[in-house]
Design a protein around this motif. Structure first.
Motif, PDB file in Angstrom:
ATOM      1  N   MET A  97       0.911  -1.098   0.019  1.00  0.00           N
ATOM      2  CA  MET A  97      -0.008   0.070  -0.052  1.00  0.00           C
ATOM      3  C   MET A  97       0.956   1.359   0.036  1.00  0.00           C
ATOM      4  O   MET A  97       0.736   2.375  -0.749  1.00  0.00           O
ATOM      5  CB  MET A  97      -1.012   0.059   1.153  1.00  0.00           C
ATOM      6  CG  MET A  97      -2.029  -0.718   1.083  1.00  0.00           C
ATOM      7  SD  MET A  97      -3.187  -1.024   2.758  1.00  0.00           S
ATOM      8  CE  MET A  97      -3.419   0.584   3.170  1.00  0.00           C
ATOM      9  N   PHE A  98       1.831   1.217   0.767  1.00  0.00           N
ATOM     10  CA  PHE A  98       2.804   2.479   0.674  1.00  0.00           C
ATOM     11  C   PHE A  98       3.506   2.506  -0.511  1.00  0.00           C
ATOM     12  O   PHE A  98       3.644   3.831  -1.156  1.00  0.00           O
ATOM     13  CB  PHE A  98       3.908   2.154   1.736  1.00  0.00           C
ATOM     14  CG  PHE A  98       4.892   3.326   2.194  1.00  0.00           C
ATOM     15  CD1 PHE A  98       4.923   4.466   2.343  1.00  0.00           C
ATOM     16  CD2 PHE A  98       6.239   2.980   1.507  1.00  0.00           C
ATOM     17  CE1 PHE A  98       5.465   5.533   2.508  1.00  0.00           C
ATOM     18  CE2 PHE A  98       7.217   4.054   1.549  1.00  0.00           C
ATOM     19  CZ  PHE A  98       7.041   5.315   2.057  1.00  0.00           C
ATOM     20  N   ARG A 156       2.119   1.869  -3.622  1.00  0.00           N
ATOM     21  CA  ARG A 156       1.256   2.086  -4.209  1.00  0.00           C
ATOM     22  C   ARG A 156       0.693   3.539  -3.937  1.00  0.00           C
ATOM     23  O   ARG A 156       0.664   4.389  -5.136  1.00  0.00           O
ATOM     24  CB  ARG A 156       0.056   1.288  -4.231  1.00  0.00           C
ATOM     25  CG  ARG A 156       0.220  -0.188  -4.861  1.00  0.00           C
ATOM     26  CD  ARG A 156      -0.960  -1.004  -4.377  1.00  0.00           C
ATOM     27  NE  ARG A 156      -2.286  -0.737  -4.928  1.00  0.00           N
ATOM     28  CZ  ARG A 156      -3.212  -1.571  -5.440  1.00  0.00           C
ATOM     29  NH1 ARG A 156      -2.980  -2.695  -5.018  1.00  0.00           N
ATOM     30  NH2 ARG A 156      -4.466  -1.113  -5.812  1.00  0.00           N
ATOM     31  N   PHE A 157       0.874   3.967  -2.843  1.00  0.00           N
ATOM     32  CA  PHE A 157       0.629   5.364  -2.380  1.00  0.00           C
ATOM     33  C   PHE A 157       1.554   6.409  -3.209  1.00  0.00           C
ATOM     34  O   PHE A 157       1.490   7.531  -3.814  1.00  0.00           O
ATOM     35  CB  PHE A 157       0.497   5.655  -1.092  1.00  0.00           C
ATOM     36  CG  PHE A 157       0.495   6.850  -0.617  1.00  0.00           C
ATOM     37  CD1 PHE A 157      -0.434   7.720  -0.807  1.00  0.00           C
ATOM     38  CD2 PHE A 157       1.864   7.443   0.020  1.00  0.00           C
ATOM     39  CE1 PHE A 157      -0.446   9.102  -0.379  1.00  0.00           C
ATOM     40  CE2 PHE A 157       1.839   8.690   0.269  1.00  0.00           C
ATOM     41  CZ  PHE A 157       0.789   9.634   0.384  1.00  0.00           C
ATOM     42  N   THR A 217       1.065   6.371  -7.083  1.00  0.00           N
ATOM     43  CA  THR A 217      -0.233   6.882  -7.866  1.00  0.00           C
ATOM     44  C   THR A 217       0.163   8.459  -7.380  1.00  0.00           C
ATOM     45  O   THR A 217      -0.762   9.236  -8.011  1.00  0.00           O
ATOM     46  CB  THR A 217      -1.243   6.381  -7.029  1.00  0.00           C
ATOM     47  OG1 THR A 217      -1.087   6.368  -5.572  1.00  0.00           O
ATOM     48  CG2 THR A 217      -1.499   5.183  -7.482  1.00  0.00           C
ATOM     49  N   THR A 257      -6.218  -0.907  -0.052  1.00  0.00           N
ATOM     50  CA  THR A 257      -5.331  -0.470  -1.135  1.00  0.00           C
ATOM     51  C   THR A 257      -5.738   0.602  -2.074  1.00  0.00           C
ATOM     52  O   THR A 257      -5.043   1.278  -2.517  1.00  0.00           O
ATOM     53  CB  THR A 257      -4.913  -1.870  -1.938  1.00  0.00           C
ATOM     54  OG1 THR A 257      -5.940  -2.502  -2.264  1.00  0.00           O
ATOM     55  CG2 THR A 257      -4.140  -2.818  -0.991  1.00  0.00           C
ATOM     56  N   ALA A 274      -5.295   3.688  -0.555  1.00  0.00           N
ATOM     57  CA  ALA A 274      -3.866   4.293  -0.566  1.00  0.00           C
ATOM     58  C   ALA A 274      -3.902   4.829  -2.081  1.00  0.00           C
ATOM     59  O   ALA A 274      -3.057   5.717  -2.373  1.00  0.00           O
ATOM     60  CB  ALA A 274      -2.954   3.041  -0.477  1.00  0.00           C
ATOM     61  N   ASP A 275      -4.343   4.166  -3.159  1.00  0.00           N
ATOM     62  CA  ASP A 275      -4.320   4.537  -4.268  1.00  0.00           C
ATOM     63  C   ASP A 275      -5.024   6.012  -4.560  1.00  0.00           C
ATOM     64  O   ASP A 275      -4.300   6.906  -5.072  1.00  0.00           O
ATOM     65  CB  ASP A 275      -4.721   3.775  -5.316  1.00  0.00           C
ATOM     66  CG  ASP A 275      -4.322   2.375  -5.743  1.00  0.00           C
ATOM     67  OD1 ASP A 275      -3.065   2.282  -5.376  1.00  0.00           O
ATOM     68  OD2 ASP A 275      -4.860   1.246  -6.022  1.00  0.00           O
ATOM     69  N   ASN A 276      -6.094   6.158  -3.922  1.00  0.00           N
ATOM     70  CA  ASN A 276      -6.859   7.412  -3.931  1.00  0.00           C
ATOM     71  C   ASN A 276      -6.290   8.569  -3.264  1.00  0.00           C
ATOM     72  O   ASN A 276      -6.097   9.770  -3.594  1.00  0.00           O
ATOM     73  CB  ASN A 276      -8.181   7.267  -3.546  1.00  0.00           C
ATOM     74  CG  ASN A 276      -9.230   6.207  -4.441  1.00  0.00           C
ATOM     75  OD1 ASN A 276      -8.975   6.277  -5.670  1.00  0.00           O
ATOM     76  ND2 ASN A 276     -10.164   5.694  -3.890  1.00  0.00           N
ATOM     77  N   LEU A 277      -5.764   8.249  -2.118  1.00  0.00           N
ATOM     78  CA  LEU A 277      -4.656   9.424  -1.322  1.00  0.00           C
ATOM     79  C   LEU A 277      -3.607   9.688  -2.173  1.00  0.00           C
ATOM     80  O   LEU A 277      -3.331  11.126  -2.387  1.00  0.00           O
ATOM     81  CB  LEU A 277      -4.060   8.575  -0.075  1.00  0.00           C
ATOM     82  CG  LEU A 277      -5.378   8.576   0.982  1.00  0.00           C
ATOM     83  CD1 LEU A 277      -4.760   7.615   2.288  1.00  0.00           C
ATOM     84  CD2 LEU A 277      -5.649   9.799   1.679  1.00  0.00           C
ATOM     85  N   GLY A 278      -2.779   8.817  -2.835  1.00  0.00           N
ATOM     86  CA  GLY A 278      -1.850   9.240  -3.747  1.00  0.00           C
ATOM     87  C   GLY A 278      -2.170  10.211  -4.821  1.00  0.00           C
ATOM     88  O   GLY A 278      -1.681  11.028  -5.323  1.00  0.00           O
ATOM     89  N   ILE A 331     -11.440   9.183  -0.842  1.00  0.00           N
ATOM     90  CA  ILE A 331     -10.889   8.630   0.187  1.00  0.00           C
ATOM     91  C   ILE A 331     -11.650   8.453   1.550  1.00  0.00           C
ATOM     92  O   ILE A 331     -11.518   7.583   2.270  1.00  0.00           O
ATOM     93  CB  ILE A 331      -9.669   9.734   0.579  1.00  0.00           C
ATOM     94  CG1 ILE A 331      -8.741   9.809  -0.521  1.00  0.00           C
ATOM     95  CG2 ILE A 331      -9.157   9.375   1.704  1.00  0.00           C
ATOM     96  CD1 ILE A 331      -7.781  10.955  -0.812  1.00  0.00           C
TER      97      ILE A 331
END
Length: 418
Positions: free
Chosen positions: A21-22, A24-25, A28, A147, A150-154, A278
């Motif tokens: 997740m980290f 991917r963050f 993204t 997961t 994490a993508d959306n946060l990035g 998010i």
């Protein structure tokens, strides 16, 4: 949702999933810098037509098909596995970003998109198979939701930073360079911290055996029915990333000049879209988990219809354009966060553990098909008359009836096994 529920979810997530997740963050963030601004850059600064840009973006799906087929077999291979497939995917994606940063004509754009599509195609089946390997079936909704969170946060951070960089410097090419660096960082995270998750009782897997797995998966009537509806969902999602930013910029009659929203306003709108995604992700998965998979996907489909209708109103109304655009992107964000965990959990439910790479590869091929059809369809529509451009969104909303019909059939054939 209570704090105790959230913390109980977190405790069930495998440490390797948190590390992934980290990574991917971070990746993204770079993707968010380019995702919504690339069509605007290629049309308004490079000078290409919307149709040619739509075709080029769709070309990524051609190589994406090759990447996804390779990824399924490589990820299920004892000699290569999920980890090495991820490393290959991130390296190719970084190369693609450097090529796109040098784009000054249609030919280089095509080359960059073909490389990008190959990297993306290799990436998704492998990363989703890792999550499925490390997660018990009863917790799959939560792992896939987190997961995606994490993508959306990035993406949210990338969109905000991208809007700031574009509005202050006007330099779109820098966005692609930063995106390349983010993939290099992701490569390092996978190389250092992600262990191989594929487990096989055999040390070799013959080509004939791999082909049999693909044939077996493609003969699964339940899975193929899901695939049919999933392609339509991915066409919908592709409109958010390729057609909608250009539509909001060039076709919504805002202000005295009626030239559309500014780049900073579009950035704010998509940041709002990501904020809803998010903060709504965990409550949404808590809700849809109580529904059987096709029913949860039907909720998403209805939300897509409402969101597309709001975009239609955005282009038709004489005032309140920002209100309707804000409402549309909020509803569409909710549609996405209801769709993603339900779709990936359904694939996990249908796929035998040793064949998840192939199942997720075929699932990812839906994205390749959707992102080939979607940009072409959207680019063609934006090159037509203003009337047809506006009613394009109403047509998408009405197409949801097809989705609901397929989901009704899928629900019927899945219930006996449930």
């Amino acid at each position: 949702m209570s704090k105790s529920q959230i913390f109980s979810w977190f405790s069930l997530i495998h440490r390797q999933v948190w590390i992934l997740m980290f990574g991917r963050f971070l990746s993204t963030i770079g993707t968010g810098l380019t995702l919504f601004y690339a069509p605007i850059f290629f049309v308004n600064q490079i000078g290409l037509s919307a149709t040619s840009v739509g075709f080029a973006l769709g070309c990524a799906s051609i190589s994406g098909v090759v990447g996804r087929i390779l990824s399924g077999s490589l990820a299920d291979s004892p000699q290569i596995g999920r980890r090495n497939t991820l490393l290959l995917a991130t390296a190719i994606s970084a190369l693609a970003c450097f090529v796109l940063a040098t784009t000054h004509n249609f030919f280089i754009l095509i080359i960059g998109q073909l490389i990008s599509g190959l990297g993306v195609g290799l990436y998704w089946p492998a990363t989703e198979a890792v999550v499925a390997d490390l997660t018990p079936p009863e917790n799959s909704h939560e792992s896939f939701a987190l997961t995606r969170l994490a993508d959306n946060l990035g993406l949210g951070m990338g969109i905000i930073c991208g809007g700031f960089l574009v509005s202050t410097t006007g330099n779109f090419r820098t966005l692609f360079i930063i995106d390349a660096v983010s993939f290099i960082v992701f490569f390092a995270v996978v190389y250092v911290a992600i262990a191989e998750t594929y487990q096989s009782q055999s040390t070799q897997q013959e080509l004939s055996a791999q082909i049999k797995v693909w044939i077996w998966a493609l003969g699964d009537r339940r899975f193929l029915t899901y695939i049919a509806v999933n392609i339509i969902f991915t066409i919908y999602i592709s409109q958010l990333h390729t057609t909608l930013p250009l539509y909001l910029k060039n076709f919504v009659p805002v202000g005295f000049s009626a030239t559309g929203f500014t780049a900073s306003t579009i950035s704010t709108l998509f940041a709002w879209h990501l904020i809803v995604a998010i903060f709504g992700q965990l409550p949404a998965v808590s809700l849809v988990k109580h529904f059987f998979y096709p029913q949860a996907l039907a909720i998403s489909a209805i939300l897509w219809a409402i969101g597309f209708s709001c975009i239609w109103f955005t282009g038709l109304c004489t005032t309140g354009h920002l209100y309707w655009a804000t409402l549309a992107l909020g509803v569409l964000a909710t549609a996405v966060i209801c769709y993603t965990p339900s779709a990936y959990s359904l694939v996990t439910y249908l796929a035998p553990a040793s064949r998840r790479g192939v199942y997720f590869s075929i699932n990812s091929l839906c994205w390749a098909i959707g992102y080939f059809i979607g940009p072409l369809l959207g680019g063609w529509a934006l090159d037509q008359s203003q009337l047809l451009v506006n009613y394009f969104w109403l047509g998408l909303a009405l197409s949801v009836f097809i989705v609901l019909a397929i989901l009704l059939y899928l629900n019927r054939i899945l219930l006996p096994s449930q």
